[in-house]
Design a protein around this motif. Structure first.
Motif, short mmCIF file in Angstrom:
data_model
loop_
_atom_site.label_atom_id
_atom_site.label_comp_id
_atom_site.label_asym_id
_atom_site.label_seq_id
_atom_site.Cartn_x
_atom_site.Cartn_y
_atom_site.Cartn_z
N PRO A 1 104.10 -7.38 96.72
CA PRO A 1 102.93 -7.28 95.83
C PRO A 1 103.11 -8.19 94.62
CG PRO A 1 104.33 -5.32 95.67
CD PRO A 1 104.86 -6.12 96.80
N ASP A 2 102.03 -8.46 93.91
CA ASP A 2 102.06 -9.42 92.80
C ASP A 2 103.12 -9.10 91.75
OD1 ASP A 2 100.03 -10.76 94.02
OD2 ASP A 2 98.47 -10.22 92.57
N ALA A 3 103.25 -7.85 91.38
CA ALA A 3 104.20 -7.48 90.33
C ALA A 3 105.63 -7.79 90.74
CB ALA A 3 104.04 -6.00 89.97
N ALA A 4 105.98 -7.46 91.98
CA ALA A 4 107.33 -7.73 92.47
C ALA A 4 107.57 -9.23 92.62
CB ALA A 4 107.56 -7.00 93.79
N LEU B 1 110.04 -14.35 90.27
CA LEU B 1 109.74 -15.67 89.71
C LEU B 1 110.22 -15.82 88.27
CD1 LEU B 1 108.31 -18.43 89.70
CD2 LEU B 1 106.19 -17.23 89.13
N ARG B 2 110.09 -14.79 87.45
CA ARG B 2 110.33 -14.93 86.01
C ARG B 2 111.72 -15.45 85.65
NH1 ARG B 2 106.86 -9.95 85.31
NH2 ARG B 2 104.93 -10.70 84.35
N THR C 1 104.06 -14.27 81.23
CA THR C 1 103.36 -14.92 82.33
C THR C 1 102.73 -13.87 83.25
OG1 THR C 1 105.42 -14.99 83.61
CG2 THR C 1 104.84 -16.96 82.35
N THR C 2 101.59 -14.22 83.82
CA THR C 2 100.91 -13.39 84.81
C THR C 2 100.37 -14.30 85.90
OG1 THR C 2 98.83 -13.50 83.58
CG2 THR C 2 100.25 -11.60 83.15
N LEU C 3 100.16 -13.73 87.08
CA LEU C 3 99.57 -14.50 88.17
C LEU C 3 98.08 -14.68 87.94
CD1 LEU C 3 101.32 -12.94 91.31
CD2 LEU C 3 101.42 -15.34 90.61
N ALA C 4 97.57 -15.84 88.34
CA ALA C 4 96.14 -16.12 88.25
C ALA C 4 95.71 -16.76 89.58
CB ALA C 4 95.83 -17.07 87.10
N GLY C 5 94.81 -16.13 90.29
CA GLY C 5 94.37 -16.69 91.56
C GLY C 5 95.24 -16.27 92.72
#
Length: 402
Positions: free
Chosen positions: A238-241, A246-247, A257-261
Motif C-alpha cells: 500500500p502507499d504508506a508502506a 522510499l523515504r 513527502t507524500t505520493l501524488a498520482g
C-alpha cells in the motif's frame, strides 16, 4: 489507399515523426491500434520526460513547444552522488550547472499529460487509422501493409515506431541484441514540502539508481531502480508502506513527502535492433533501441531518430528520389548507428559500474565523480552531450525546419 509513408505506432516518437514528415510535404498514414482520444486522455499520473535542449528545439520546430512550455519545469542543476540507504550521499559529488552552457537550461521536465495531447493536436496533414499492422509485404516500388481491420495500404516506406517488441522489425527479419537487467524501474510522482529549485538528483545505490526529477510546483518525478523481485514486492505494498521504504532513500532534503498520482513498475532490459533499416522499412525509437533509463535519454534518443529520418526522407523526396529505396534509408542508419551504439554502451556500463557494493569500484567511481567536478572543460562537454548539443545534428534538433 496509397501514401508516401506509413508509420506503425502512435506513441510520442511516431506522432512527432508523422508531424515532421507531413510538414515537410510528405503524405503520411499513422496506424495505431490505440484510439487518439485514449492516448491524450490521461490526467496527472506522475509520468514525465526529461527533454534535452535538442528535443525542445525539435518540438519548437514542429510547432509543439509553445503548447507545453508553460507547464515545463527547467532543469537548472544536476547533482550526482553515490551512497548507501540510510547513510546519505558520499561527500564526493558531481554537479552540472546550466550556467556552464550558453543555450540556457540543460533540459525541461514535461509531464506526459501535457506532451502527448500537444503532439496529437499539432498541425499536420496526417491520416490517422485506428488499427494495427497484421502483415507487411514488399511489392515492386512499394510496401503493402494489411491492417487488423482488413484494410490495405501502400506506401514508399514503412516506419516501425511500435516499441521494443516491434512487429514491423520481426516481420522484416531484423533480430535484436540485448539482455535483461533483472531490475525494474519504479516510477511515481512525489509532493514535497520544500522547493526543489530546479535541481535534478541522481543518487546511486548498490541496488540501482534513484533519480529525483523536478516538476512544476513542489513536486518531483522519481525513477527508482531495484532488483526485479524486490520491485515487484514493493509494487504490491500500500502507499504508506511504499513511502516508508522510499523515504530513507529519498532523504529529508525536500522536507515531508507524500505520493501524488499513480505508481508504475517497468522491467528493464537492453534491446538494440541489429539493423535500423531494411528494404522500404526503418525503425525509430524503442523499436530501434531500448536502453537503461539511468541517463534519462530514452525519449531524447527517439526524437534524434525522428529528426534524422525526417531530414533524410524529406530531402530525398525534394531531389526526386524513391524514399523507400535501401540506399536512401541507409543514410538514416549511418547517421544514427554510432550514437545508438554509444548510448547503449554508456548506459549499460554506468549501470554495471554503479549498481553494486564492491568497495574497490565504489572508491573508483567516487574519485571519478570528484575528478570530473574539478575539470570544467570535461564537465561542460558532458553537459553539452546530455543536452543534445554535440555531433552532426539534424536541422530539427537545431530548431530549424527541414
Amino acid at each position: 489507399m496509397k501514401t508516401d509513408v506509413i508509420i506503425a505506432g502512435g506513441g510520442l516518437a511516431g506522432t512527432a515523426l508523422a508531424i515532421a514528415l507531413s510538414q515537410g510535404g510528405l503524405r503520411v498514414a499513422l496506424v495505431d491500434p490505440v484510439p487518439a482520444a485514449d492516448r491524450g486522455a490521461a490526467g496527472f499520473d506522475g509520468r514525465s520526460y526529461a527533454l534535452s535542449v535538442g528535443s525542445r528545439n525539435l518540438l519548437r520546430a514542429i510547432g509543439v513547444w509553445d503548447a507545453v512550455a508553460g507547464d515545463a519545469q527547467p532543469i537548472l542543476d544536476i547533482c550526482i552522488s553515490d551512497g548507501r540507504v540510510g547513510e546519505g550521499p558520499s561527500p564526493l559529488t558531481l554537479h552540472f550547472d546550466h550556467a556552464e552552457i550558453e543555450e540556457g537550461p540543460m533540459g525541461h521536465m514535461v509531464e506526459d499529460r501535457h506532451l502527448r495531447p500537444a503532439l496529437l493536436n499539432a498541425r499536420g496533414d496526417i491520416v490517422r487509422i485506428e488499427a494495427g499492422v497484421a502483415r507487411q509485404q514488399i511489392e515492386p516500388g512499394a510496401v503493402e501493409v494489411t491492417l487488423t481491420n482488413g484494410d490495405t495500404l501502400q506506401a514508399a516506406a514503412l516506419v516501425g515506431c511500435d516499441g521494443k517488441r516491434s512487429g514491423v522489425a520481426q516481420r522484416a527479419g531484423i533480430r535484436r541484441t540485448g539482455w535483461d537487467y533483472s531490475q525494474s524501474a519504479l516510477v511515481a510522482a512525489i509532493s514535497h514540502e520544500k522547493p526543489h529549485e530546479g535541481i535534478a538528483h541522481q543518487f546511486f545505490m548498490p541496488e540501482g539508481p534513484l533519480a529525483i526529477l523536478p516538476l512544476m510546483g513542489n513536486r518531483a518525478s522519481i525513477v527508482w531502480t531495484e532488483r526485479r523481485d524486490r520491485a515487484d514486492a514493493l509494487t504490491a505494498l500500500p502507499d504508506a508502506a511504499y513511502l516508508d521504504v522510499l523515504r530513507p532513500r529519498f532523504g529529508d532534503f525536500l522536507g515531508d513527502t507524500t505520493l501524488a498520482g499513480a505508481r508504475f513498475n517497468y522491467p528493464l532490459s537492453l534491446s538494440i535492433a541489429n539493423r535500423l533499416v531494411a528494404d522500404r522499412m526503418a525503425l525509430v525509437g524503442d523499436a530501434a533501441h531500448a536502453v537503461h533509463p539511468i541517463a534519462g535519454q530514452g525519449l531524447n534518443a527517439g526524437l534524434k531518430d525522428v529528426a534524422a529520418l525526417a531530414e533524410v526522407l524529406i530531402l530525398a523526396r525534394r531531389r526526386g528520389e524513391d524514399i523507400g529505396r535501401i540506399d536512401v534509408l541507409e543514410r538514416y542508419q549511418r547517421w544514427r548507428r554510432f550514437d545508438v551504439a554509444t548510448l547503449a554502451l554508456a548506459t549499460d556500463g554506468f549501470n554495471r559500474l554503479f549498481s553494486n557494493d564492491n568497495p574497490v569500484l565504489r572508491l573508483a567511481r567516487d574519485l571519478g565523480l570528484a575528478a570530473v567536478q574539478r575539470l570544467p572543460d570535461l564537465r561542460r562537454g558532458f553537459i553539452r552531450e546530455a543536452a543534445g548539443l554535440t555531433g552532426d545534428r539534424p536541422k530539427l534538433l537545431q530548431g530549424q525546419k527541414v
